[in-house]
Design a protein around this motif. Structure first.
Motif, short mmCIF file in Angstrom:
data_model
loop_
_atom_site.label_atom_id
_atom_site.label_comp_id
_atom_site.label_asym_id
_atom_site.label_seq_id
_atom_site.Cartn_x
_atom_site.Cartn_y
_atom_site.Cartn_z
N GLN A 72 0.84 0.27 -4.56
CA GLN A 72 -0.12 -0.66 -5.11
C GLN A 72 -1.39 -0.56 -4.49
O GLN A 72 -1.73 -0.78 -3.10
N GLY A 73 -2.42 -0.30 -5.14
CA GLY A 73 -3.89 0.11 -4.65
C GLY A 73 -4.30 -1.29 -3.70
O GLY A 73 -4.70 -2.22 -4.37
N LEU A 103 -5.57 -6.38 -4.31
CA LEU A 103 -4.96 -5.37 -5.07
C LEU A 103 -4.69 -5.66 -6.53
O LEU A 103 -4.92 -6.75 -6.91
N TRP A 109 0.84 -1.26 0.12
CA TRP A 109 -0.01 -0.14 -0.05
C TRP A 109 0.75 1.41 0.10
O TRP A 109 0.64 2.17 -0.74
N ARG A 137 -7.11 -2.56 -1.08
CA ARG A 137 -8.52 -2.57 -0.71
C ARG A 137 -9.00 -3.60 0.19
O ARG A 137 -8.53 -4.83 -0.08
#
Length: 340
Positions: free
Chosen positions: A83-84, A95, A79, A86
């Motif tokens: 690297q997105g 990710l 994160w 959630r």
């Protein structure tokens, strides 16, 4: 007097042994659930120092554990690299998967120092409140973190990451190198803020063949441990290569860690024979025995204590506390360890 957990990690057979539990701050505690609801998202909980400090301290108030471990998540490192990440309710972390050089190039190590600022502030606040309790910082080990980075989510077999390791070792080696280097940066920042020991979680190391285990579990851990020891000679490292099996002894001998976590499947007597005698063992009661409580839990705890007496040992679980655990069972377990 040096704190009990640090004495064990220095090679002393402390008795009764120090005790803390993986995931001791978590959903089994009603006070945690209240704070979690206030936070909104899990990432917000990890990055708000006031809330992360509070949930880290909650189990200490109840049980007086010998260690507190920073409340965070192993995926806060990818994160922080951009690297997105959630967390989907009921689905776990997600990710954008990294499957090629372009995906790797999109990560930005320059983001990390600023991104982790709230996490490091949590460490700083905790360090000011520890007293006789040891503060443990942590990170995911490079292999396990890379599993999520490459797969994009949790998996049973982690086929994409294993196939990349076999078919594209140059690309996969670059991913491992990046995560290894940034883990050193991340753990160093935690130590500078007051962490007294650090732990590396390799939750998925057991899916690897021995040759890959040596290359992507043992070697990155050795590099991280050597860097921490060079910078902070007084700060011990605990490694947790879950499901390492017979590789546990080689892991302990080659990586240079001062403590090794035994998972639920490990036979404590066999582990004691494999691991150098001055390396502390940590573990390994089944979390579901803790759910069961009563005579079953007492028997498991007593057998583990008997097997570990006379060597450096930290009492813990073989994996994290599960949400359905009764807080009363945790209190009973701590009392039994303290009475050993």
């Amino acid at each position: 007097m040096t704190k009990k957990l640090l004495r064990a990690l220095a090679g002393e057979a402390v008795w009764p042994p120090p005790v803390w539990l993986m995931r001791q701050a978590g959903r089994y505690l009603p006070e945690y659930r209240q704070v979690r609801a206030e936070a909104g998202s899990f990432i917000d909980l990890c990055t708000r120092p006031d809330l992360a400090t509070e949930v880290t301290l909650q189990p200490l108030r109840r049980y007086g554990f010998d260690a507190a471990i920073l409340f965070s998540d192993i995926l806060m490192l990818p994160w922080a690299l951009g690297q997105g990440l959630r967390f989907a309710e009921g689905e776990g972390p997600q990710l954008p998967p990294i499957r090629d050089a372009a995906g790797l190039a999109a990560l930005d190590p320059a983001r990390l120092p600023e991104a982790i600022t709230p996490i490091i502030e949590t460490v700083r606040r905790l360090a000011a409140q520890m007293g006789d309790t040891t503060l443990i910082g942590f990170a995911g080990s490079p292999f396990t973190v890379s599993c999520y980075m490459v797969e994009g989510r949790g998996s049973k077999e982690y086929e994409h990451v294993r196939m990349m390791a076999w078919r594209e070792p140059e690309l996969y080696g670059r991913i491992i190198d990046l995560v290894t280097e940034q883990t050193i940066v991340y753990l160093s920042a935690q130590i500078d803020a007051g962490a007294e020991a650090v732990m590396l979680f390799d939750s998925w190391s057991g899916v690897l063949a021995p040759s890959l285990f040596r290359a992507y579990v043992i070697e990155p851990t050795r590099r991280i441990t050597a860097a921490i020891r060079a910078r902070y000679p007084h700060v011990p490292v605990i490694g947790f290569p879950r499901l390492a099996g017979t590789m546990l002894g080689e892991y302990a001998a080659v990586t240079g860690v001062q403590g090794v976590g035994m998972d639920t499947s490990a036979d404590p007597k066999r582990a004691a024979a494999l691991v150098p005698e001055k390396v502390a063992l940590q573990g390994n009661v089944d979390p579901l025995a803790l759910v069961a409580g009563g005579a079953a839990l007492e028997r498991e705890a007593d057998e583990l204590l008997a097997a570990m007496r006379g060597r450096p040992f930290i009492f813990n679980l073989g994996h994290g506390i599960v949400p359905q655990t009764s807080p009363d069972h945790v209190a009973a377990l701590v009392a039994r360890v303290r009475a050993a």
